[in-house]
Every structure is written in structure tokens, then in C-alpha cells.
Enzyme design. Structure first.
Site, PDB file in Angstrom:
ATOM      1  N   ASN A 224      40.289  72.348  54.473  1.00 54.02           N
ATOM      2  CA  ASN A 224      41.742  72.436  54.308  1.00 54.02           C
ATOM      3  C   ASN A 224      42.305  73.811  54.676  1.00 54.02           C
ATOM      4  O   ASN A 224      43.452  74.115  54.361  1.00 54.02           O
ATOM      5  CB  ASN A 224      42.140  72.036  52.871  1.00 54.02           C
ATOM      6  CG  ASN A 224      41.566  72.979  51.833  1.00 54.02           C
ATOM      7  OD1 ASN A 224      40.866  73.935  52.171  1.00 54.02           O
ATOM      8  ND2 ASN A 224      41.837  72.715  50.567  1.00 54.02           N
ATOM      9  N   GLU A 228      49.365  78.514  60.034  1.00 47.97           N
ATOM     10  CA  GLU A 228      50.508  77.673  60.370  1.00 47.97           C
ATOM     11  C   GLU A 228      51.749  78.505  60.701  1.00 47.97           C
ATOM     12  O   GLU A 228      52.030  79.494  60.026  1.00 47.97           O
ATOM     13  CB  GLU A 228      50.798  76.765  59.167  1.00 47.97           C
ATOM     14  CG  GLU A 228      51.563  75.513  59.488  1.00 47.97           C
ATOM     15  CD  GLU A 228      51.520  74.528  58.318  1.00 47.97           C
ATOM     16  OE1 GLU A 228      50.688  73.608  58.358  1.00 47.97           O
ATOM     17  OE2 GLU A 228      52.311  74.690  57.373  1.00 47.97           O
ATOM     18  N   HIS A 256      45.842  80.163  55.219  1.00 47.93           N
ATOM     19  CA  HIS A 256      45.139  79.679  54.026  1.00 47.93           C
ATOM     20  C   HIS A 256      43.641  79.762  54.284  1.00 47.93           C
ATOM     21  O   HIS A 256      43.111  79.048  55.131  1.00 47.93           O
ATOM     22  CB  HIS A 256      45.537  78.212  53.738  1.00 47.93           C
ATOM     23  CG  HIS A 256      44.781  77.607  52.581  1.00 47.93           C
ATOM     24  ND1 HIS A 256      44.330  76.321  52.572  1.00 47.93           N
ATOM     25  CD2 HIS A 256      44.404  78.135  51.397  1.00 47.93           C
ATOM     26  CE1 HIS A 256      43.709  76.074  51.429  1.00 47.93           C
ATOM     27  NE2 HIS A 256      43.728  77.157  50.703  1.00 47.93           N
ATOM     28  N   HIS A 346      44.126  81.711  44.813  1.00 46.23           N
ATOM     29  CA  HIS A 346      44.175  80.656  43.794  1.00 46.23           C
ATOM     30  C   HIS A 346      42.790  80.221  43.296  1.00 46.23           C
ATOM     31  O   HIS A 346      42.675  79.183  42.662  1.00 46.23           O
ATOM     32  CB  HIS A 346      45.021  79.461  44.282  1.00 46.23           C
ATOM     33  CG  HIS A 346      44.745  78.998  45.674  1.00 46.23           C
ATOM     34  ND1 HIS A 346      45.733  78.905  46.637  1.00 46.23           N
ATOM     35  CD2 HIS A 346      43.613  78.598  46.268  1.00 46.23           C
ATOM     36  CE1 HIS A 346      45.196  78.455  47.764  1.00 46.23           C
ATOM     37  NE2 HIS A 346      43.918  78.265  47.564  1.00 46.23           N
ATOM     38  N   ASN A 347      41.755  81.022  43.578  1.00 48.64           N
ATOM     39  CA  ASN A 347      40.426  80.782  42.990  1.00 48.64           C
ATOM     40  C   ASN A 347      39.894  82.108  42.457  1.00 48.64           C
ATOM     41  O   ASN A 347      39.174  82.817  43.168  1.00 48.64           O
ATOM     42  CB  ASN A 347      39.436  80.284  44.056  1.00 48.64           C
ATOM     43  CG  ASN A 347      39.569  78.808  44.356  1.00 48.64           C
ATOM     44  OD1 ASN A 347      40.470  78.138  43.868  1.00 48.64           O
ATOM     45  ND2 ASN A 347      38.656  78.288  45.160  1.00 48.64           N
ATOM     46  N   MET A 398      49.026  69.539  56.895  1.00 44.57           N
ATOM     47  CA  MET A 398      49.484  69.878  58.248  1.00 44.57           C
ATOM     48  C   MET A 398      50.733  69.087  58.657  1.00 44.57           C
ATOM     49  O   MET A 398      51.363  69.411  59.645  1.00 44.57           O
ATOM     50  CB  MET A 398      48.370  69.670  59.256  1.00 44.57           C
ATOM     51  CG  MET A 398      47.823  68.275  59.272  1.00 44.57           C
ATOM     52  SD  MET A 398      46.300  68.232  60.225  1.00 44.57           S
ATOM     53  CE  MET A 398      45.736  66.598  59.808  1.00 44.57           C
ATOM     54  N   SER A 402      55.490  73.331  53.083  1.00 50.01           N
ATOM     55  CA  SER A 402      54.911  74.309  52.166  1.00 50.01           C
ATOM     56  C   SER A 402      56.076  74.871  51.361  1.00 50.01           C
ATOM     57  O   SER A 402      57.237  74.711  51.760  1.00 50.01           O
ATOM     58  CB  SER A 402      54.235  75.435  52.942  1.00 50.01           C
ATOM     59  OG  SER A 402      53.091  74.961  53.600  1.00 50.01           O
ATOM     60  N   HIS A 421      48.753  75.032  43.185  1.00 47.83           N
ATOM     61  CA  HIS A 421      48.286  75.765  44.375  1.00 47.83           C
ATOM     62  C   HIS A 421      48.500  75.000  45.668  1.00 47.83           C
ATOM     63  O   HIS A 421      48.401  75.562  46.738  1.00 47.83           O
ATOM     64  CB  HIS A 421      46.825  76.171  44.229  1.00 47.83           C
ATOM     65  CG  HIS A 421      45.834  75.135  44.654  1.00 47.83           C
ATOM     66  ND1 HIS A 421      45.805  73.858  44.116  1.00 47.83           N
ATOM     67  CD2 HIS A 421      44.821  75.180  45.549  1.00 47.83           C
ATOM     68  CE1 HIS A 421      44.818  73.176  44.669  1.00 47.83           C
ATOM     69  NE2 HIS A 421      44.205  73.943  45.533  1.00 47.83           N
TER      70      HIS A 421
END
Lengths: 498, 140
Positions: A224, A228, A256, A346-347, A398, A402, A421
């Protein structure tokens, strides 16, 4: 594509493996419009709380409930075991899980509570461009980025780091990258931790992990992960949008990705170390996948040092990718003038201070597939944003939007200043490849004005927008539950997939 | 058991890999093929290069995760994909050979990279019919 010669259900029955099962909403107690409680019971030390609408809940796997409850059983957990609106079944902790632990109360740190892709996150870049500036250039931009951004399996970065230089990168993060010519010092102010996670200990990262990262610095990865080019479609909060530099019609660039092979290897190695050392620390794990160690233990401290080095690896990685993007635009549209809007992971597991029962306590906050969302006035924010709060960057798929949100005053008392997230999957990869073909998806999105560039058609099928929850619905709940407030909606124009 | 002794099993975000075989070593070989099938079609991989792998662990289930993680590591650092495996397990010691070639996204139609083997749904057990099952969820 493949024949499964013996029945999946037959084998699943033999080992008691899971079949698809959605959450039974009747097991939960609704405590507010968007909060659903799993009341403390049995070995749980605290309640579980899921932020969602009935519709989002019904789309969650029942395993989310089980995992939120299991995390609530871990020692030293404070307040509650939380799940964000995009929660889905993970390993140990659910994706979208948030849990804080108090080291003074025997609190633990968990490799599965951070995830294998340590410090995976989103970086959004401001440009001086508007939709008119890139009209007619979409295909060229897509082609240039696709050629320059190392993405997908087997791709290698231009930068090869042997051990000593790797240690410098792991200690320095994005700051190391800037010091070595990848970007501008001004970038660092708009990155969490000012681009360098303190307390990183590269000596706790194995040589295997460093070897795995050697040629992966400045690569996007796969799955993922994406880069973009986006158009600002709507603005919801004018004050915050102005502070972040967002206007309707602006072109933004979002990246990302995470800590690549180094983070994956740290996660793999510490998962095992935590499982095998648990008995020596007197820990009885509800499930092996909940592998953890007391924060104040050798394994706990070693993981903390290694995980923080993993955070720096991700920050350096996104900084190098930003440099490649700048070079690409320099070649096509030199007036792009690319700067950072923000970079947030986000981790992670981070040491943060919260008032608990009227006393300030330093807690280790795990966010696995959850974004930190500091409210206005927080000292960790750049001066330009402090009056509005921290940008919260939420990636879509995609084919879908966002979002940029902003941290709220309320968020710290809701779920330790955390928000969703992304969209979160609601369909397995296998089911997605049965339903969609990669080439058809590329053509379909092209007809909607979105250019997709990827080396893998199967990867595109697996990442089809329909395999994810509705990101707009996830963000709406996040906003209404006051975890973070909507600022702007961005739609994809060009997407380079890993 | 017919020619294929592996399959994928359901996980909402990641993917489960399962191998079945007449003995433990065979089941481990099949799980490795299931792992490869997450990434690409293992039948498209030329078996031109051999890599030797050794791992030791008293816990057979953790040994399965170690085995899959060893393959993930070798793939990442050698930029390779594997199509065939030979495993021997005795007294907690796994000795294996993996055959494959350099990864080529166009030729192999690689879909997604595997980050690591997790302990979710991690099971190694013998069935009533004496066949062995070895499985876990892998993070992609």
C-alpha cells in the site's frame, strides 16, 4: 490464477483457522455516538473502546474485538485499549490500535504493537503549483517520477550504506539526510521530532537488519505504499488550511512509506526475543502474537533503542525520496518550489506525557496504524502550526481521496491524541485479485483522470480502491468523534505505486 | 495429497500461508511455496541459483516462523525469488536448500513484498491422517 487443490474450508476446519466473520455489534456497549465499549471482563485490566459508526463496525472483522480485548489484558495499560475508525485485524494489536503503558506500573512495550514497518507514515509536500500549471503534463510527470522513484520488489536505492554510515543514518534520521545534501534544513521543522528521533541506539539494531537496508535507503517499497500527486479539492477549516498553506486547486505531493527492510527485520527479531524472554519476566501472554517485554527490562530497552533507530530510518528514507521528487520536478517544472507541509508516522511507540487521574504521567503510547494528533498549543509543533494544532495526514487509496486533518484540544483525553491512519482494508488481497484485474483498474482510473504507474498489475489488483473501506466515512467519524478535525480533502491525479 | 500441498487462508489485511505434507519437512517446504505465491507465481521462477539455510529452534512453531523469515531475509538481501525448496528437520535443527533466481518484476509479475512472518495463526501440527500442517499469517 492458482489452483487450490484441496479445499480451503476443509483445511481450515482441521486447524481451527479463521474464516471470514464480521463483528457482532450486539456484544458492544454504545457509550457515546461514536464510542463503543468492550466492558472490562475476565483478565482485562481496562475497557476496550472502538471509535466507529454502526456501519463501520459491521464491516470490521470480529478479530478486531478479540485483539482490542487482548491488548487490554497486558500489564500496565492505562485508561483503555483503543481502536480507531479504520481498525482491522492485525497481528497482536489490531491495525488502528492505540494503547498507552505506564513504566512505573509494570507497563510493557510490544513489537507487535508497533508493527513490522516501524514508523511507516505519510509526508505531504507543498508546491507552488496549481492544477493549471500541470495541465497537459500529467503523463510526463508520471513517467518522470516512475523512472526515478525506486518502487516495488527488487528495487534498490542509489544510496548504498555500509555499516558505519548506516549507524550515522540510524542515529540522525532526516537530519542525517539533510546534512548529506538530501534537502534543506528548513524541512526538519515540519517533521515529527524535528526529523531526528532522540534515544535511537543503532548498536541494538542487528547486522542482519542493517544488511537488509543497505540498498533500500530511498526506496518506496510495495503493497500500500505510494507517491501521489494530488489536487486540493475542498477546504473545511480555513484557519488551519491557511496555516498549513492549503488552497483549493493547489498541487500537493504525498509519500506513504516506512523503514523498509531494516524496520521489518527489527520487528521480526524482537517479536521472537519478546516471546522467548516473556517467562523470565514473569509475563503470561494471552497469545504469542502479543509478544512484549516490560519497558524497564533489558529486552524492552533494547527494543526501544532499536525501534527508535527504525523511526530514524523511516524519516531518512522519506527525506531521500523527497530529494528525488525535487530533482524530478527540477527537470520538468522548476518553479514547483517544493517544501514540507508535514511528516507524521503511524506505526510507533512514543514516550509522551498525559494527565491521568489528575497526575501527569509519562506513558509509552503505541500507535499501530494510528496517527499522532497533537492539539493546539503543543510544544512539539512548529511555531507556524502551534496555534491550530498538528497536521494529521490520512492516505486514501489510489482511486480515492486523501485527507488532511488537524489535532484537537479534546483528542488527548479521548485516545492519547491519536486519530485514524487511512482507509483500512475491508477485503483480503486474495479476494481482491479474484474480483479485479490490474490492467482494467488502470484503464478505469485513467477514465476518471487518475494516472497509475506501477510495475505490478497484480499489485494494482490487490490494491484496488474497492478493497478498502470508504476513506471519507472513516475521516467523517474521526472528525465527528473529535479525534481530529477535517481541514482539506485531496484527490489523486498521478500515483506511483510500489 | 495431489501435486500442490499449499494454500493461502483468509486474513483481512495480510495473508495466511499454509503447507501440508506427509511429514514435517514436507509441510515446511509447502509453506515456503505458499509464501512465494504471495509474492509471485513460483512456477515462473528459474531454479538457477542455490542458497543454503540453517536455523535451530526447539519450538517447532517458532522454527516455522524462523524458516520463513530466513527466506524473506535471503530474498531481500540477494534480490532473489525462490521456486523450489528442500528441507530437513531433525531435533529442532532445520537444514534447507532453496533454489531460485534474481527477481525481475516484469518476468515474475511480482505483486507485493513480504515484510515478515507473524505469530498470528501460527500452527504446526499433525493431523489425524498423520499428515502435517504448517501455517502462519505473513505481514505484507
Amino acid at each position: 490464477m492458482y489452483n487450490y487443490l484441496f479445499g480451503w474450508h476443509l483445511q481450515a476446519k482441521l486447524v481451527g483457522a479463521p474464516l471470514e466473520a464480521y463483528m457482532d455489534i450486539n456484544k458492544l456497549k454504545r457509550i457515546s455516538q461514536y464510542q463503543w465499549q468492550i466492558p472490562r471482563q475476565g483478565e482485562m485490566n481496562v475497557d476496550g473502546i472502538i471509535f466507529a459508526t454502526p456501519e463501520l463496525l459491521e464491516g470490521m472483522d470480529e478479530k478486531v474485538c478479540e485483539q482490542v480485548s487482548n491488548v487490554a489484558k497486558l500489564p500496565g495499560i492505562v485508561d483503555a485499549s483503543y481502536a480507531m475508525p479504520d481498525a482491522h485485524w492485525g497481528y497482536g494489536f489490531c491495525i488502528g490500535g492505540v494503547a498507552a503503558f505506564d513504566p512505573e506500573k509494570g507497563g510493557v512495550i510490544s513489537a507487535g504493537g508497533v508493527g513490522f514497518d516501524i514508523s511507516c507514515g505519510v509526508r505531504t509536500l507543498n508546491t507552488a503549483l496549481t492544477v493549471d500549471d500541470i495541465a497537459g503534463l500529467h503523463a510526463d510527470i508520471g513517467e518522470t517520477l516512475f523512472k526515478r522513484i525506486p518502487a516495488g520488489i527488487g528495487s534498490t536505492g542509489k544510496l548504498s550504506l555500509k555499516k558505519s554510515r548506516m549507524d550515522d543514518a540510524l542515529a540522525g534520521g532526516a537530519k542525517w539526510a539533510v546534512d548529506h545534501g538530501y534537502g534543506d534544513k528548513r524541512d526538519l521543522r515540519f517533521i515529527e521530532e524535528q526529523g531526528c528521533m532522540a534515544g535511537a541506539d543503532p548498536s541494538k539494531v542487528s547486522d542482519y537488519a542493517k544488511r537488509r537496508q543497505e540498498s533500500e535507503v530511498g526506496t518506496l517499497g510495495s503493497g500500500n505504499h505510494y507517491l501521489e500527486i494530488q489536487r486540493v479539492d475542498k477546504i473545511y477549516d480555513k484557519k488551519a488550511a491557511q496555516a498549513f498553506g492549503i488552497r483549493v486547486g493547489d498541487i500537493k505531493i504525498s509519500i506513504h512509506c516506512g523503514s523498509r527492510g531494516l524496520g521489518h527485520q527489527i520487528g521480526t527479531e524482537f517479536l521472537k526475543k519478546m516471546v522467548t524472554s516473556a517467562p523470565s519476566y514473569g509475563l503470561t501472554l494471552p497469545d504469542r502474537e502479543l509478544a512484549c517485554s516490560p519497558i524497564n527490562s533489558k529486552v524492552g530497552q533494547d527494543y526501544l533503542g532499536a525501534m527508535r533507530a527504525g523511526i530514524n530510518c523511516a524519516l531518512a528514507n522519506r527525506q531521500v525520496l523527497t530529494h528525488i521528487v525535487r530533482q524530478a520536478f527540477e527537470a520538468i517544472l522548476p518553479k514547483a518550489s517544493i517544501s514540507l507541509l508535514y511528516d507524521v508516522s503511524h506505526n510507533t511507540c512514543k514516550l509522551e506525557e498525559y494527565a491521568v487521574n489528575g497526575r501527569n504521567r509519562k506513558l509509552y503510547v503505541h500507535r499501530k496504524g494510528a496517527t499522532r494528533a497533537f492539539g493546539p498549543g503543543h510544544g512539539g509543533l512548529p511555531a507556524e502550526y502551534r496555534h491550530v494544532g498538528q497536521p494529521v495526514l490520512i492516505g486514501g487509496t489510489m482511486g480515492t481521496a486523501s485527507h488532511i486533518l488537524v489535532g484537537t484540544e479534546e483528542s488527548k483525553s479521548l485516545a492519547f491524541a491519536s486519530a485514524c491512519h487511512g482507509a483500512g482494508r475491508n477485503m483480503s488481497r486474495r479476494a481482491a485479485t479474484k474480483k479485479w484485474r490490474g490492467r482494467e483498474m488502470v484503464d478505469k482510473l485513467k477514465s476518471q483522470g487518475i494516472i497509475i504507474r506501477s510495475r505490478s498489475m497484480r499489485g494494482i489488483a490487490e490494491e484496488s480502491p474497492g478493497a478498502y473501506k470508504d476513506v471519507d466515512a472513516v475521516v467523517d467519524v474521526t472528525d465527528k468523534a473529535k479525534l481530529a478535525k477535517k481541514v482539506a480533502r485531496l484527490v489523486p491525479l498521478i500515483c506511483v505505486k510500489g | 495429497m495431489d501435486e500442490k500441498g499449499w494454500e493461502h487462508f483468509y486474513h483481512q489485511a495480510d495473508i495466511g500461508v499454509r503447507g501440508v505434507g506427509p511429514n514435517l519437512s514436507d509441510a515446511f517446504e509447502q509453506t515456503a511455496l505458499a509464501l512465494m505465491a504471495v509474492i509471485c507465481n513460483p512456477e515462473n521462477i528459474a531454479l538457477t541459483q542455490q542458497v543454503n539455510i540453517e536455523r535451530t529452534c526447539d519450538d517447532t512453531e517458532l522454527l516455522l516462523a524462523d524458516w520463513l523469515n530466513a527466506l524473506i531475509y535471503e530474498m531481500a538481501t540477494r534480490n532473489m525469488l525462490f521456486g523450489k525448496f528442500q528441507v530437513h528437520i531433525e531435533d529442532g535443527k532445520l537444514t534447507a536448500k532453496a533454489w531460485g533466481e534474481k527477481a525481475n518484476p516484469e518476468k515474475h509479475e511480482t505483486a507485493v513484498e513480504v515484510k515478515g512472518a507473524t505469530y498470528t495463526e501460527l500452527k504446526v501440527q499433525q493431523n489425524k491422517d498423520e499428515t502435517w500442517i504448517a501455517q502462519c499469517v505473513v505481514d505484507v
